[in-house]
Design a protein around this motif. Sequence first.
Motif, PDB file in Angstrom:
ATOM      1  N   HIS A 109       0.812  -1.213   0.000  1.00 43.42           N
ATOM      2  CA  HIS A 109       0.000   0.000   0.000  1.00 43.42           C
ATOM      3  C   HIS A 109       0.853   1.274   0.000  1.00 43.42           C
ATOM      4  CE1 HIS A 109      -3.641  -2.339   0.377  1.00 43.42           C
ATOM      5  NE2 HIS A 109      -3.132  -2.976   1.411  1.00 43.42           N
ATOM      6  N   ALA A 110       1.964   1.257   0.744  1.00 43.10           N
ATOM      7  CA  ALA A 110       2.795   2.460   0.843  1.00 43.10           C
ATOM      8  C   ALA A 110       3.437   2.809  -0.492  1.00 43.10           C
ATOM      9  CB  ALA A 110       3.863   2.265   1.912  1.00 43.10           C
ATOM     10  N   LYS A 111       3.693   1.797  -1.323  1.00 44.55           N
ATOM     11  CA  LYS A 111       4.404   2.048  -2.575  1.00 44.55           C
ATOM     12  C   LYS A 111       3.504   1.898  -3.803  1.00 44.55           C
ATOM     13  CE  LYS A 111       8.784   1.017  -0.384  1.00 44.55           C
ATOM     14  NZ  LYS A 111      10.141   0.451  -0.491  1.00 44.55           N
ATOM     15  N   ASN A 112       2.188   1.770  -3.546  1.00 45.76           N
ATOM     16  CA  ASN A 112       1.198   1.755  -4.631  1.00 45.76           C
ATOM     17  C   ASN A 112       1.472   0.615  -5.618  1.00 45.76           C
ATOM     18  OD1 ASN A 112      -1.063   2.610  -6.065  1.00 45.76           O
ATOM     19  ND2 ASN A 112       0.103   4.063  -7.321  1.00 45.76           N
ATOM     20  N   LEU A 113       1.649  -0.585  -5.079  1.00 44.52           N
ATOM     21  CA  LEU A 113       1.922  -1.754  -5.904  1.00 44.52           C
ATOM     22  C   LEU A 113       0.624  -2.476  -6.254  1.00 44.52           C
ATOM     23  CD1 LEU A 113       4.951  -3.251  -3.919  1.00 44.52           C
ATOM     24  CD2 LEU A 113       4.970  -1.468  -5.679  1.00 44.52           C
ATOM     25  N   ASP A 114       0.660  -3.252  -7.314  1.00 42.48           N
ATOM     26  CA  ASP A 114      -0.454  -4.130  -7.648  1.00 42.48           C
ATOM     27  C   ASP A 114      -0.291  -5.492  -6.984  1.00 42.48           C
ATOM     28  OD1 ASP A 114      -2.072  -2.617  -9.834  1.00 42.48           O
ATOM     29  OD2 ASP A 114       0.025  -2.359 -10.410  1.00 42.48           O
ATOM     30  N   LEU A 115       0.961  -5.932  -6.876  1.00 42.93           N
ATOM     31  CA  LEU A 115       1.281  -7.202  -6.212  1.00 42.93           C
ATOM     32  C   LEU A 115       2.589  -7.041  -5.450  1.00 42.93           C
ATOM     33  CD1 LEU A 115       0.766  -9.776  -9.134  1.00 42.93           C
ATOM     34  CD2 LEU A 115      -0.796  -9.437  -7.204  1.00 42.93           C
ATOM     35  N   VAL A 116       2.709  -7.780  -4.356  1.00 39.72           N
ATOM     36  CA  VAL A 116       4.005  -7.883  -3.688  1.00 39.72           C
ATOM     37  C   VAL A 116       4.257  -9.360  -3.397  1.00 39.72           C
ATOM     38  CG1 VAL A 116       3.102  -7.521  -1.345  1.00 39.72           C
ATOM     39  CG2 VAL A 116       5.496  -6.984  -1.865  1.00 39.72           C
ATOM     40  N   VAL A 117       5.468  -9.794  -3.689  1.00 39.18           N
ATOM     41  CA  VAL A 117       5.868 -11.180  -3.488  1.00 39.18           C
ATOM     42  C   VAL A 117       6.761 -11.235  -2.254  1.00 39.18           C
ATOM     43  CG1 VAL A 117       6.958 -13.198  -4.533  1.00 39.18           C
ATOM     44  CG2 VAL A 117       5.811 -11.501  -5.993  1.00 39.18           C
ATOM     45  N   ALA A 118       6.296 -11.919  -1.223  1.00 37.05           N
ATOM     46  CA  ALA A 118       7.009 -11.907   0.056  1.00 37.05           C
ATOM     47  C   ALA A 118       7.566 -13.286   0.373  1.00 37.05           C
ATOM     48  CB  ALA A 118       6.074 -11.458   1.171  1.00 37.05           C
ATOM     49  N   ASN A 119       8.750 -13.295   0.995  1.00 34.79           N
ATOM     50  CA  ASN A 119       9.298 -14.551   1.489  1.00 34.79           C
ATOM     51  C   ASN A 119      10.108 -14.302   2.753  1.00 34.79           C
ATOM     52  OD1 ASN A 119      11.548 -13.306   0.383  1.00 34.79           O
ATOM     53  ND2 ASN A 119      12.298 -15.126  -0.662  1.00 34.79           N
ATOM     54  N   ASN A 120      10.311 -15.385   3.498  1.00 35.17           N
ATOM     55  CA  ASN A 120      11.122 -15.352   4.706  1.00 35.17           C
ATOM     56  C   ASN A 120      12.502 -15.878   4.338  1.00 35.17           C
ATOM     57  OD1 ASN A 120      12.392 -15.758   7.155  1.00 35.17           O
ATOM     58  ND2 ASN A 120      10.614 -16.675   8.154  1.00 35.17           N
ATOM     59  N   VAL A 121      13.481 -14.997   4.259  1.00 38.05           N
ATOM     60  CA  VAL A 121      14.804 -15.408   3.782  1.00 38.05           C
ATOM     61  C   VAL A 121      15.529 -16.302   4.778  1.00 38.05           C
ATOM     62  CG1 VAL A 121      15.093 -13.421   2.251  1.00 38.05           C
ATOM     63  CG2 VAL A 121      15.840 -13.257   4.639  1.00 38.05           C
ATOM     64  N   ASN A 122      15.008 -16.404   6.019  1.00 38.20           N
ATOM     65  CA  ASN A 122      15.587 -17.336   6.991  1.00 38.20           C
ATOM     66  C   ASN A 122      15.040 -18.746   6.843  1.00 38.20           C
ATOM     67  OD1 ASN A 122      17.308 -15.531   8.242  1.00 38.20           O
ATOM     68  ND2 ASN A 122      15.800 -14.896   9.773  1.00 38.20           N
ATOM     69  N   GLN A 123      13.985 -18.893   6.063  1.00 40.06           N
ATOM     70  CA  GLN A 123      13.351 -20.198   5.900  1.00 40.06           C
ATOM     71  C   GLN A 123      14.155 -21.050   4.925  1.00 40.06           C
ATOM     72  OE1 GLN A 123       9.282 -19.885   4.652  1.00 40.06           O
ATOM     73  NE2 GLN A 123       8.823 -22.040   5.041  1.00 40.06           N
ATOM     74  N   GLU A 124      14.409 -22.270   5.292  1.00 42.18           N
ATOM     75  CA  GLU A 124      15.187 -23.153   4.423  1.00 42.18           C
ATOM     76  C   GLU A 124      14.469 -23.354   3.090  1.00 42.18           C
ATOM     77  OE1 GLU A 124      17.227 -27.619   4.452  1.00 42.18           O
ATOM     78  OE2 GLU A 124      16.208 -26.842   6.243  1.00 42.18           O
ATOM     79  N   GLY A 125      15.200 -23.137   2.002  1.00 35.50           N
ATOM     80  CA  GLY A 125      14.614 -23.282   0.671  1.00 35.50           C
ATOM     81  C   GLY A 125      14.030 -22.002   0.124  1.00 35.50           C
ATOM     82  N   ALA A 126      14.136 -20.912   0.891  1.00 41.58           N
ATOM     83  CA  ALA A 126      13.524 -19.660   0.445  1.00 41.58           C
ATOM     84  C   ALA A 126      14.485 -18.483   0.441  1.00 41.58           C
ATOM     85  CB  ALA A 126      12.329 -19.315   1.336  1.00 41.58           C
ATOM     86  N   GLY A 127      15.712 -18.683   0.835  1.00 40.31           N
ATOM     87  CA  GLY A 127      16.628 -17.563   0.986  1.00 40.31           C
ATOM     88  C   GLY A 127      17.401 -17.220  -0.266  1.00 40.31           C
ATOM     89  N   PHE A 128      18.287 -16.239  -0.138  1.00 35.13           N
ATOM     90  CA  PHE A 128      19.173 -15.852  -1.235  1.00 35.13           C
ATOM     91  C   PHE A 128      20.060 -17.032  -1.640  1.00 35.13           C
ATOM     92  CE2 PHE A 128      18.856 -11.392   0.695  1.00 35.13           C
ATOM     93  CZ  PHE A 128      17.927 -10.980  -0.257  1.00 35.13           C
ATOM     94  N   GLN A 129      20.490 -17.035  -2.884  1.00 35.95           N
ATOM     95  CA  GLN A 129      21.395 -18.036  -3.452  1.00 35.95           C
ATOM     96  C   GLN A 129      20.710 -19.368  -3.740  1.00 35.95           C
ATOM     97  OE1 GLN A 129      24.569 -17.174  -4.263  1.00 35.95           O
ATOM     98  NE2 GLN A 129      24.362 -15.152  -3.331  1.00 35.95           N
ATOM     99  N   SER A 130      19.543 -19.603  -3.177  1.00 33.03           N
ATOM    100  CA  SER A 130      18.867 -20.885  -3.347  1.00 33.03           C
ATOM    101  C   SER A 130      18.296 -21.018  -4.758  1.00 33.03           C
ATOM    102  CB  SER A 130      17.735 -21.014  -2.317  1.00 33.03           C
ATOM    103  OG  SER A 130      16.965 -22.157  -2.563  1.00 33.03           O
ATOM    104  N   ASP A 131      18.135 -22.276  -5.218  1.00 34.40           N
ATOM    105  CA  ASP A 131      17.472 -22.530  -6.502  1.00 34.40           C
ATOM    106  C   ASP A 131      15.969 -22.670  -6.335  1.00 34.40           C
ATOM    107  OD1 ASP A 131      19.805 -22.538  -8.063  1.00 34.40           O
ATOM    108  OD2 ASP A 131      20.232 -24.604  -7.509  1.00 34.40           O
ATOM    109  N   THR A 132      15.504 -22.666  -5.084  1.00 36.56           N
ATOM    110  CA  THR A 132      14.070 -22.762  -4.802  1.00 36.56           C
ATOM    111  C   THR A 132      13.609 -21.509  -4.060  1.00 36.56           C
ATOM    112  OG1 THR A 132      14.478 -23.896  -2.699  1.00 36.56           O
ATOM    113  CG2 THR A 132      14.165 -25.275  -4.669  1.00 36.56           C
TER     114      THR A 132
END
Length: 399
Positions: free
Chosen positions: A337-360
């Motif tokens: 809402h603050a940035k007037n987006l149509d969609l935002v894709v959120a993830n928990n980068v501490n969650q296994e399989g969801a962080g940076f460098q991962s292929d998933t």
Amino acid sequence: MNKNILLCVSGGIAVYKAAALTSKLVQAGFQVKVIMTESATEFVTPLTFQALSRNPVFTDTFDEKEASVIAHIDLADWADLIVVAPATANIIGKLANGIVDDMLTTTIAATKAPVWIAPAMNVHMYENPAVKRNIEVLFKDGYRFVEPSEGYLACGYVGKGRLEEPETITSLVVDYFTVPFQPLKDLSILVTAGPTREKLDPVRFFSNSSSGKMGFAIAEQAAKLGAKVTLVTGPTHLTTTSNIKLERVESAEQMYQKVMDYFPGSDIVIKSAAVADYRPIQSANHKMKKQDGTLTIEFERTTDILKTLGSIKEDKLLVGFAAETDHIEEYAKKKLHAKNLDLVVANNVNQEGAGFQSDTNIVTIYGKDESIMELPMLSKQEVAQALLEKVEKLWREKQ
């Protein structure tokens, strides 16, 4: 064509068009088998479809024509594509809610083939909120729709709800097997990817762990779906296909400048880059030598690219990413809402399989319309596919 089409016919006056569709598909070289609901047989006899398809017609789950196979499983495995035409409000409701109580619904429940649904009904039925909800559910589940056309309906109304013409549906089926499906054709999509580097001196910089894999997957999938893609990426070792315009940058300021260059000509912007929020106020021209004691570095804010785009986006579609470590939904919705987006894709980068460098990745997609789509752990290519399906649907609705 050497492809198998299973035509599922539910009961409505448009059944006569399904007979014509059967003929057109056979003439185009497809093998066609037909399932009819009981109500469909009230409009046109199974014998008509048998004569046109040159195959037995299936109407009853318990009428096993061959002892060696279970008919609805055999048909489900046989089909390369299933077309439900006409699709009544009733059959759409059954499929959306997992009701399998006849030959048509049990076969579709058992298939792995793509399913196309061609609705046909009264204009007010088509606009009924329950019908629209069921269509939305089926679309999210992966079903695809051949939109009804507008015209004179059997009930006497003029409006949207008339089954698309057999020639048009046949042409779509032919294209499906001969031309790659490109729902984003002719759209210009701008994607950002990777980290940025904020220089402290010629050998040191501040950055983050983003690999750019998510942004590159989005760009490549968008190109496959027909879009004209520009990818602005921070420092990565990734490469991409030649049909994507690739712009490499280092700093947040350079990314801002490139994005602003391409933004006016873009229809859709998907900003997955992990851009630095701060940079050193001073950057040395020579390598800083270590000294005794502590070192204090003063930082300043970088330009908020996403917020800037949101303030000037007009009719463009804007997608942001939120890489968080806690309060995921709260922070994602705030960003939306603050940035007037149509969609935002959120993830928990501490969650296994969801962080940076991962292929998933494991993401939840939040929409301005309050929609929430939770995805399980998927490859980043699969996440890109799911996101772009959502983007394509939103774009069509905006138009």
